[in-house]
Design an enzyme around this catalytic site. Sequence first.
Site, PDB file in Angstrom:
ATOM      1  N   PRO A 168       1.007  -1.281  -0.163  1.00  0.00           N
ATOM      2  CA  PRO A 168       0.004  -0.024   0.188  1.00  0.00           C
ATOM      3  C   PRO A 168       0.782   1.383   0.013  1.00  0.00           C
ATOM      4  O   PRO A 168       1.890   1.368   0.841  1.00  0.00           O
ATOM      5  CB  PRO A 168      -0.796  -0.195   1.207  1.00  0.00           C
ATOM      6  CG  PRO A 168      -0.609  -1.650   1.697  1.00  0.00           C
ATOM      7  CD  PRO A 168       0.658  -1.862   1.286  1.00  0.00           C
ATOM      8  N   GLU A 169       0.645   2.276  -0.893  1.00  0.00           N
ATOM      9  CA  GLU A 169       1.105   3.543  -0.927  1.00  0.00           C
ATOM     10  C   GLU A 169       0.083   4.573  -0.295  1.00  0.00           C
ATOM     11  O   GLU A 169      -0.822   4.128   0.241  1.00  0.00           O
ATOM     12  CB  GLU A 169       1.700   3.807  -2.273  1.00  0.00           C
ATOM     13  CG  GLU A 169       2.612   2.737  -3.057  1.00  0.00           C
ATOM     14  CD  GLU A 169       3.184   2.898  -4.447  1.00  0.00           C
ATOM     15  OE1 GLU A 169       3.193   4.200  -4.554  1.00  0.00           O
ATOM     16  OE2 GLU A 169       3.337   2.101  -5.049  1.00  0.00           O
TER      17      GLU A 169
END
Length: 275
Positions: A2-3
């Site tokens: 996840p960014e």
Amino acid sequence: MPELPEVETIRSQLALKLRSRRFDHVEIHDGRLTRPEPPEVVAAELAGEVVRDVRRRGKYLIFAFESGRHLLVHLRMTGSFQHPAAVGPDPHRRAVVNLDDGSDVAFRDVRRFGTWLLLEPGELDAYLSARIGDEPLEGAFTTAVFARALAGRSAPIKGALLDQRAVAGVGNIYADEALWRARIHPQRPAGELARQEVAALRKTVRQVLGLGIARQGATLSTFRDPNGRKGRMQKAFKVYGLEGEPCERCATPIVKTRVAGRGTWFCPTCQPDPR
Ligand SMILES: [Zn+2]
């Protein structure tokens, strides 16, 4: 992994669900999550805390409690929250929080790299400022600030974008997408970009992150929001994972290479290598 857009998607949903809720009871089943603190100690400390808000800095989720303490969560590779928690056994469930409204929040993590860190009042700012740089979507992230963060770096610009101290929250996907939009080769030395290139890249970093948030993140394999839904950003990719596909601007096949140890996709025509 996840960014920023994926973490922001999780944050906004959890904030709606958890604001003003009390953690009645907490179970942490995995010692890796709270290491070096014993999980049962952290679980006991969390019981009774009331959520004031759920915030985000870079890729960190921050549960801010009325007491002034913070629970700092990093999802790493595969961490995710589920609310309401699924019923029945789940081998990847690492923690469960029972809320005072009778519902449960579950934390799942297949690869087990996620971390939970409980910080006492006043500890958060120093902890974060030692580890991450400016928030790219905030007004303070100007071209001048970005240029200062890149100045003097001989490492490739792709690597600089992945360095959380240069700019917070950008990872492999959004770095490639931003560089394609700014027409910058991923291997250009970060400190050698012209001012107008830094300005263009600042703009495209903000564009792709904003688009990622609007599309509730990107789901490649595991990412799900707390409601169990997939994101839609993967359908808007221009280069990431698209080796051999025609560039949308010039029809040149997208190339895959390795930069800063990471798989990297770019268009060799739109993003020329100056060497
Ligand atoms: Zn192209």
